[in-house]
Design a protein around this motif. Structure first.
Motif, PDB file in Angstrom:
ATOM      1  N   SER A  80       0.818  -1.221   0.000  1.00 23.51           N
ATOM      2  CA  SER A  80       0.000   0.000   0.000  1.00 23.51           C
ATOM      3  C   SER A  80       0.847   1.263   0.000  1.00 23.51           C
ATOM      4  N   HIS A  81       2.155   1.107   0.148  1.00 17.32           N
ATOM      5  CA  HIS A  81       3.067   2.252   0.119  1.00 17.32           C
ATOM      6  C   HIS A  81       3.351   2.635  -1.333  1.00 17.32           C
ATOM      7  N   SER A  82       3.465   3.911  -1.596  1.00 18.23           N
ATOM      8  CA  SER A  82       3.640   4.396  -2.970  1.00 18.23           C
ATOM      9  C   SER A  82       4.995   4.023  -3.569  1.00 18.23           C
ATOM     10  N   LYS A 136       7.425   1.245  -9.119  1.00 14.22           N
ATOM     11  CA  LYS A 136       7.881   1.612  -7.785  1.00 14.22           C
ATOM     12  C   LYS A 136       9.402   1.447  -7.677  1.00 14.22           C
ATOM     13  N   THR A 224       4.933  -0.211  11.546  1.00  8.05           N
ATOM     14  CA  THR A 224       5.226   0.118  10.152  1.00  8.05           C
ATOM     15  C   THR A 224       6.115   1.352  10.032  1.00  8.05           C
ATOM     16  N   CYS A 228       9.462   1.293   7.838  1.00  8.00           N
ATOM     17  CA  CYS A 228       9.763   2.281   6.802  1.00  8.00           C
ATOM     18  C   CYS A 228      11.121   2.933   7.042  1.00  8.00           C
ATOM     19  N   TRP A 235       7.103   7.150   6.114  1.00 13.76           N
ATOM     20  CA  TRP A 235       5.885   6.417   6.458  1.00 13.76           C
ATOM     21  C   TRP A 235       4.678   7.074   5.813  1.00 13.76           C
ATOM     22  N   GLU A 236       3.710   6.255   5.370  1.00 15.20           N
ATOM     23  CA  GLU A 236       2.475   6.758   4.761  1.00 15.20           C
ATOM     24  C   GLU A 236       1.272   6.157   5.479  1.00 15.20           C
ATOM     25  N   MET A 239      -0.813   3.059   4.303  1.00 18.60           N
ATOM     26  CA  MET A 239      -0.409   1.675   4.538  1.00 18.60           C
ATOM     27  C   MET A 239      -1.396   0.954   5.453  1.00 18.60           C
ATOM     28  N   TYR A 242      -5.163  -0.813   3.933  1.00 13.33           N
ATOM     29  CA  TYR A 242      -4.829  -1.648   2.772  1.00 13.33           C
ATOM     30  C   TYR A 242      -6.044  -2.124   1.996  1.00 13.33           C
TER      31      TYR A 242
END
Length: 294
Positions: A80-82, A136, A224, A228, A235-236, A239, A242
């Motif tokens: 789910s992280h960019s 990515k 998380t 990261c 961190w986003e 995440m 999800y």
């Protein structure tokens, strides 16, 4: 003079016989065993060991864990992280190269390749293709049986990074027992022990980021964030949500497919039964990992 047509027919029949023998022969054993030193596994009878070829993916990330330890949840949070691509289980260790003729190994040696390095090149190409398709920057493979071959992964990618994901062995045993119909309890404990021993070797040997499934489910943000920081990305908050992302199909052999993971929500980990006794070696591992044991 011998009829050339009969010669061709005979050759074709012999080839068919060889192919039929290969088709009905039992599969090779020990594919998941921890490999020995590179010279012992990859060398030919003459002792040739190919040098490592350049990698398209220099520093992939591998999640090392036992089965039923929350690796699919970790995968979808990372995916789910960019900047992170974490696809379904890739099973690279089951991608093999077959040198089908006697002279093939000689031809590969002339190119400074051997069977193991050819397989490593194939694994690297699959990784690179998946990463390029995602657009990515980081790729993560969370296939649990990678834990059983971590020394080979280290040989293939000296710059790889590792996430060691722990879960109480008693909870893993309980989860496997519930998942299987007519479970063989002795076999399940042996399977968990095999994973546990390899995982502990990796934990003590590699410069890995160590985390637990229990922490991931009770404090997903804090866990998380630490992850990261290890991976060198910001961190986003996305995440933790999800369920709003596309992570592919949840189905057997590619990861967890239970209603829990399909719910799209982080749910509490099932705790180990405090009254359940573990075999001595599993109890030792649980204690070494900081878990209470009976």
């Amino acid at each position: 003079m011998r009829d050339p047509r009969m010669s061709a027919i005979g050759k074709g029949l012999r080839r068919r016989g060889r192919l039929m023998a290969q088709a009905v022969s039992p599969p090779r054993r020990g594919l998941d065993a921890v490999p020995g030193p590179r010279a012992a596994e990859g060398s030919r009878a003459d002792g040739y060991v190919a040098p490592r070829a350049p990698r398209l993916v220099d520093s992939p990330v591998f999640v090392l864990s036992c089965v039923r330890s929350g690796s699919t949840l970790l995968r979808v949070l990372l995916n789910s992280h960019s900047s992170i691509r974490a696809p379904h289980e890739m099973h690279l260790r089951t991608l093999h190269v077959h040198l089908s003729r006697d002279f093939t190994a000689d031809a590969m040696r002339a190119l400074e390749l051997d069977k193991e390095e050819l397989e490593h090149t194939l694994w690297d190409r699959v990784m690179h293709l998946e990463l390029a398709r995602s657009g990515k920057q980081i790729i993560v493979d969370k296939t649990p049986p990678n834990t059983l071959i971590w020394p080979r992964l280290q040989r293939c990618w000296p710059n790889a990074r590792y996430i060691v994901l722990l879960r109480h062995p008693g909870a893993v045993v309980a989860s496997l027992t519930d998942r299987r119909t007519d479970p063989d309890h002795e076999q399940i404990r042996a399977e968990v022990l095999d994973y546990g021993v390899r995982l502990d070797e990796a934990r003590r040997t590699l410069d890995a980021h160590v985390m637990t499934y229990e922490d991931l489910t009770t404090d997903p943000e804090g866990t998380t964030r630490g992850l990261c920081a290890y991976l060198g990305v910001p961190w986003e908050s996305a995440m933790l949500d999800y369920g709003t992302k596309d992570h592919g199909t949840f189905r057997p052999q590619l990861g967890d497919w239970s209603p829990t993971i399909r719910s799209g929500r982080i749910q509490p980990a099932r705790p180990a039964d405090p009254k359940a006794e573990l075999p001595p070696r599993l109890a030792e591992l649980a204690k070494a990992w900081g878990y209470p044991v009976a």
